[in-house]
Design an enzyme around this catalytic site. Structure first.
Site, mmCIF file in Angstrom:
data_model
loop_
_atom_site.group_PDB
_atom_site.id
_atom_site.type_symbol
_atom_site.label_atom_id
_atom_site.label_comp_id
_atom_site.label_asym_id
_atom_site.label_seq_id
_atom_site.Cartn_x
_atom_site.Cartn_y
_atom_site.Cartn_z
ATOM 1 N N GLY A 1 100.598 -3.686 9.254
ATOM 2 C CA GLY A 1 101.830 -3.861 10.021
ATOM 3 C C GLY A 1 102.172 -5.321 10.261
ATOM 4 N N CYS A 2 101.163 -6.120 10.572
ATOM 5 C CA CYS A 2 101.399 -7.539 10.842
ATOM 6 C C CYS A 2 101.785 -8.292 9.570
ATOM 7 C CB CYS A 2 100.162 -8.163 11.485
ATOM 8 S SG CYS A 2 99.814 -7.452 13.113
ATOM 9 N N THR A 3 101.201 -7.891 8.466
ATOM 10 C CA THR A 3 101.572 -8.504 7.187
ATOM 11 C C THR A 3 103.010 -8.149 6.836
ATOM 12 O OG1 THR A 3 99.279 -8.489 6.421
ATOM 13 C CG2 THR A 3 100.991 -8.662 4.737
#
Length: 156
Positions: free
Chosen positions: A44-46
């Site tokens: 998700g952060c990527t």
């Protein structure tokens, strides 16, 4: 989350290139997109970071600077930024002090922090805040809408 129109807390940070910067450097010169994310290299952060990267030029065209903040180390930020060609600042907040200033709560199982994006206007005030832990890519189009509306309105 911090209330709208409150003064954005100022802080010093080290970015992924080892440069020490202070948020006050941007106040009055740029609209600031301050996004808090849980952890480098997670799916998700990527996705969120790459979405900010893909739209970065549009943020710049509208007078904004993007700063991502997580509790990861300087080394992790440097690798994350390099691997995904991130053109914006990543701030290291290992001790969580910036998160506490911005009232970013812990999320899942109290381990990871919530995903919140703030827009700080040219006067240094919180103009907008958005929280969505489960739709990380949604932060980018929402932030762009707000920035476009700020740019169309006169600064007071």
């Amino acid at each position: 989350m911090l209330p709208f129109q409150s003064k954005a807390p100022l802080f010093e940070f080290k970015n992924q290139h080892g440069e020490k910067l202070h948020l006050s450097k941007f106040i009055g010169r740029k609209i600031i997109v301050l996004y808090f994310y849980p952890k480098d290299f997670t799916p998700g952060c990527t996705a969120q970071a790459c979405s900010f990267r893909d739209e970065y030029e549009e943020f710049v065209e509208h007078g904004a600077e993007v700063i991502g903040i997580s509790g990861d180390s300087d080394d992790s930020h440097a690798q994350f930024s390099s691997r995904f060609n991130l053109p914006f600042h990543l701030a290291t907040d290992v001790d969580g002090s910036i998160r506490r200033m911005y009232d970013v709560p812990t999320g899942f199982l109290g381990v990871f922090f919530s995903r919140i994006t703030y827009i700080i206007d040219l006067n240094g005030n919180i103009a907008w805040a958005y929280k969505s832990n489960l739709a990380p890519k949604s932060h980018v189009p929402e932030a762009l809408k707000v920035i476009k509306s700020i740019v169309q309105s006169p600064v007071k």
